[in-house]
Enzyme design. Structure first.
Site, PDB file in Angstrom:
ATOM      1  N   GLU A  61       0.189  -5.235   4.828  1.00 38.23           N
ATOM      2  CA  GLU A  61       0.904  -4.744   3.661  1.00 38.23           C
ATOM      3  C   GLU A  61       1.713  -5.869   3.022  1.00 38.23           C
ATOM      4  O   GLU A  61       2.698  -6.345   3.598  1.00 38.23           O
ATOM      5  CB  GLU A  61       1.832  -3.608   4.091  1.00 38.23           C
ATOM      6  CG  GLU A  61       2.786  -3.124   3.026  1.00 38.23           C
ATOM      7  CD  GLU A  61       3.855  -2.207   3.585  1.00 38.23           C
ATOM      8  OE1 GLU A  61       4.783  -1.859   2.830  1.00 38.23           O
ATOM      9  OE2 GLU A  61       3.759  -1.838   4.768  1.00 38.23           O
ATOM     10  N   ASP A  68       3.723  -1.718   8.531  1.00 36.86           N
ATOM     11  CA  ASP A  68       5.050  -1.611   9.136  1.00 36.86           C
ATOM     12  C   ASP A  68       5.169  -0.329   9.949  1.00 36.86           C
ATOM     13  O   ASP A  68       4.546   0.699   9.623  1.00 36.86           O
ATOM     14  CB  ASP A  68       6.130  -1.626   8.059  1.00 36.86           C
ATOM     15  CG  ASP A  68       6.207  -2.963   7.329  1.00 36.86           C
ATOM     16  OD1 ASP A  68       5.630  -3.941   7.850  1.00 36.86           O
ATOM     17  OD2 ASP A  68       6.816  -3.012   6.241  1.00 36.86           O
ATOM     18  N   ASP A 102       7.040   2.136  10.067  1.00 35.80           N
ATOM     19  CA  ASP A 102       7.946   3.104   9.455  1.00 35.80           C
ATOM     20  C   ASP A 102       7.139   4.098   8.634  1.00 35.80           C
ATOM     21  O   ASP A 102       5.900   4.076   8.650  1.00 35.80           O
ATOM     22  CB  ASP A 102       9.005   2.394   8.598  1.00 35.80           C
ATOM     23  CG  ASP A 102       8.391   1.504   7.524  1.00 35.80           C
ATOM     24  OD1 ASP A 102       7.170   1.631   7.259  1.00 35.80           O
ATOM     25  OD2 ASP A 102       9.124   0.672   6.949  1.00 35.80           O
ATOM     26  N   ASP A 114       6.797   4.412   5.353  1.00 39.86           N
ATOM     27  CA  ASP A 114       5.986   3.785   4.303  1.00 39.86           C
ATOM     28  C   ASP A 114       4.728   3.154   4.883  1.00 39.86           C
ATOM     29  O   ASP A 114       3.649   3.233   4.298  1.00 39.86           O
ATOM     30  CB  ASP A 114       6.811   2.730   3.566  1.00 39.86           C
ATOM     31  CG  ASP A 114       7.789   3.353   2.585  1.00 39.86           C
ATOM     32  OD1 ASP A 114       7.561   4.524   2.201  1.00 39.86           O
ATOM     33  OD2 ASP A 114       8.765   2.685   2.214  1.00 39.86           O
TER      34      ASP A 114
END
Length: 669
Positions: A455, A528, A530, A532
């Site tokens: 990302e 990541d 998380d 997102d």
């Protein structure tokens, strides 16, 4: 000096031709001599196809009488020895003396003179297949035997011809009970076509049958010598009569017991200002993929003034435009945005179509009339059929919706094939044309190579430094990629991130995705740790599920497990992927009174290169989750599950979250 340029060089070799060239060398071919001298100019050659064209010329004349409303019956009789006779009950060819040639009957003028006939204006025939006045005279010129019989006003006349010349005078017979009509019997000249050329009973029967379909009111009697029938495929004698015209044609062509009359779009209409009329029948094979027409085939059987036009032309162009415009407009009315990507190629595919138009003074390309060139036909056909299609779609909404979905799927498949070809071409020179942000590995062996999808440029930069350059490639993707579950193929193709991904993988998309062409054995989604990051991973998995599902089936798709936390105390370091693992490590790996330093990674780009390599990219220490479809909890299957979570309806996602929220604990949102 200039005159010397035209003098013959002494070194020029002598020609075998005569050196003198005078007026007496100019030949003038009279009567029907040009036809016999150059038959290919008039019927396209001297093979069996050209020989059958002679039959078509006579049959077309009989059909012109039917279309004009002066005949209702035609008889075609194929005899042994390549003799064929065609009779109609029309007005009969005029036999009175011709005004310009008083010593000849009009019949003999027609049979012995090129460019003679009653079809140069619309006084005798409003619409007709004959245009140049050469058809029957060409048949006469290329037949060694031709016999004509005409009945008018209960009086019969007969005359015989051979190779374009009359062998008898016009002979008046006794009065007959026959009311009217013309009968022509001929035998193709073996001097022109050779001894090896023979009539095909099946070819002529199909030609006759097509004519019977083209005009609803005509009765065509077919008689064939039994010795000419092979394998019993055609009848010895039958009457061909089709009250529904082209609709009957299409039904017999499709020949399926479960064919529904409701799924047939057919009709007929008159052009404005009495410029002719058009009849059509269209059936899409929605429920039978095996019957779909390939992209290289022409699914349209078209005719103009009963003349077959196998090469299409302007009337077919009008039909294609009408069907395409009508279906796209319908898609817009029901808010189906994907319908806008339909082309004539998609609409015609999977369909069987018959088109017949009648227009005044049509223009064809060539004497064999295989392609209609009348520019006006496009507009006339398009406007009439478009209006009727709009009504038909509105009256059959369920069928129309199924049809539109079927055609949109064809359009998407077409775009996927085009993308696959582009990827294939790019892959052939991939060292020169790989995506600019891709940091490829040095190994050319797919079994030893893996691709990390990361990302953003920041994470991409860290991953490029942490990777093993020999076997690990890195492709940074900008933000959240397109949700392909709700996007059209055109929009997907225009998305740079997806285009780069398809180019990097090199294995094609959709039904053309070939895992054997994949450039890497593992595709690792590394985002990541998380919410997102999970969303980006979901979007990528949706793409692979919808466009490259075989990669999932073959175990090529993986999820990296980067840590969210780093826990350190007195030189001892542990990593935790989420809050639950963090709490477990605090309770088990450290003393209760220890002051553990807890660092939360903001993202892959914030991780030191060494830590990213050791925790997430090093094959000896990392943890990967392989994506599979072994067990789907959704009762409707994977398709419905993905559409429910990634589709356009946010309510289904909300309901899913509410139903499953109790299973998620300790998540930092």
């Amino acid at each position: 000096m200039a005159a010397d340029l035209f003098q013959k060089s002494p070194n020029t070799p002598a020609s075998s031709a005569k050196s003198d060239y005078t007026a007496k060398d100019i030949e003038v071919l009279e009567g029907l001599e040009p036809v016999r001298h150059r038959p290919g100019m008039y019927i396209g050659g001297t093979d069996e196809k050209a020989m059958h064209h002679l039959v078509a010329e006579i049959l077309d004349n009989a059909m012109d009488e039917v279309v004009a409303g002066f005949a209702t019956k035609i008889e075609v009789k194929l005899e042994a020895g390549d003799f064929i006779s065609i009779r109609d009950n029309g007005r009969g060819i005029p036999t009175d003396p011709h005004p310009k040639f008083p010593h000849l009957s009009a019949l003999e003028v027609i049979f012995t003179t090129l460019h003679s006939g009653g079809k140069f204006s619309d006084k005798v025939y409003t619409t007709s297949g004959g245009l140049h006045g050469v058809g029957v005279s060409v048949v006469n010129a290329l037949s060694d035997i031709l016999e004509i019989e005409v009945t008018r006003d209960k009086q019969t006349w007969r005359q015989s011809y051979s190779r374009g010349c009359s062998t008898t005078t016009l002979i008046k017979q006794d009065q007959t009970s026959r009311l009217k009509g013309t009968s022509i019997k001929f035998h193709p000249d073996p001097e022109i076509f050779g001894e090896a050329c023979h009539f095909s009973a099946n070819t002529i029967f199909q030609m006759v049958k097509a004519k019977a379909y083209l005009f609803k009111g005509v009765e065509v009697t077919w008689v064939c010598d039994p010795s000419l029938i092979a394998n019993g495929k055609i009848p010895e004698k039958t009457v061909l009569h089709y009250p529904k015209g082209l609709a009957d044609y299409l039904r017999d062509f499709i020949d399926k017991e479960d064919f529904s009359e409701d799924s047939l779009f057919s009709g007929e209409a008159t052009f404005p200002n009495q410029k002719g009329r058009v009849e059509w029948a269209v059936a899409w094979m929605i429920d039978d993929p095996e019957s779909q027409i390939s992209d290289t085939e022409n699914p349209v059987s078209s005719f103009c003034n009963t003349i077959p036009t196998p090469q299409g032309g302007t009337h077919e162009q009008g039909l294609r435009q009408a069907l395409t415009r009508g279906l796209k407009d319908y898609g817009e009315r029901i808010n189906n945005r994907k319908a806008n990507q339909l082309t004539a190629e998609d609409v015609n595919g999977g369909a069987s179509i018959v088109l017949s138009c009648f227009i005044k003074q049509p223009q064809f390309q060539g004497q064999t009339k295989e392609r209609l060139a009348s520019a006006e036909a496009t507009r006339l056909v398009e406007n009439v059929i478009k209006d009727h299609l709009d009504h038909w779609l509105t009256q059959h909404p369920q069928l129309a919706n199924r049809l539109l979905d079927f055609l949109v799927n064809r359009a998407e498949d077409r775009l996927k094939r085009r993308q696959a070809r582009e990827v294939s071409r790019a892959s052939a020179t991939r060292r020169l044309r790989l995506p600019g942000k891709l940091a490829d590995c040095t190994s050319n062996n797919p079994l030893l190579s893996e691709l990390f999808l990361v990302e953003g440029d920041s994470a991409g930069g860290s991953a490029k430094q942490a990777r093993d350059r020999a076997t690990q490639a890195v492709l940074p993707l900008k933000g959240k990629i397109l949700n392909v579950a709700t996007a059209t193929l055109d929009k997907m193709k225009g998305n740079q991130e997806i285009a780069d991904l398809m180019l990097a993988l090199g294995c094609g998309v959709g039904t053309h995705c070939d895992p054997n062409k994949l450039r890497y054995s593992r595709i690792i989604i590394m985002t990541d740790a998380d919410v997102d990051g999970a969303h980006i991973a979901s979007l990528l998995l949706t793409f692979f599920f919808q466009e490259m599902r075989s990669l999932i089936d073959n175990g090529h798709i993986y999820l990296a497990q980067p840590p969210l936390y780093r826990l350190t105390h007195k030189g001892v370091t542990h990593y935790a992927r989420d809050d639950m693992e963090k709490d477990k490590l605090l309770a088990s790996a450290f003393h209760k009174s220890a002051k553990v330093e807890i660092s939360r990674f903001k993202g892959l780009g914030e991780m030191p290169v060494v830590q990213l390599r050791n925790t997430t990219m090093d094959p000896k220490q990392r943890v990967l989750l392989r994506v599979s479809m072994d067990d789907c909890k959704s009762e409707d299957g994977y398709e419905a599950f993905v559409n429910r979570l990634m589709g356009k309806n946010p309510e289904t996602r909300y309901n899913f979250i509410c139903e499953n929220a109790s299973f998620i604990t300790g998540v930092d949102i």
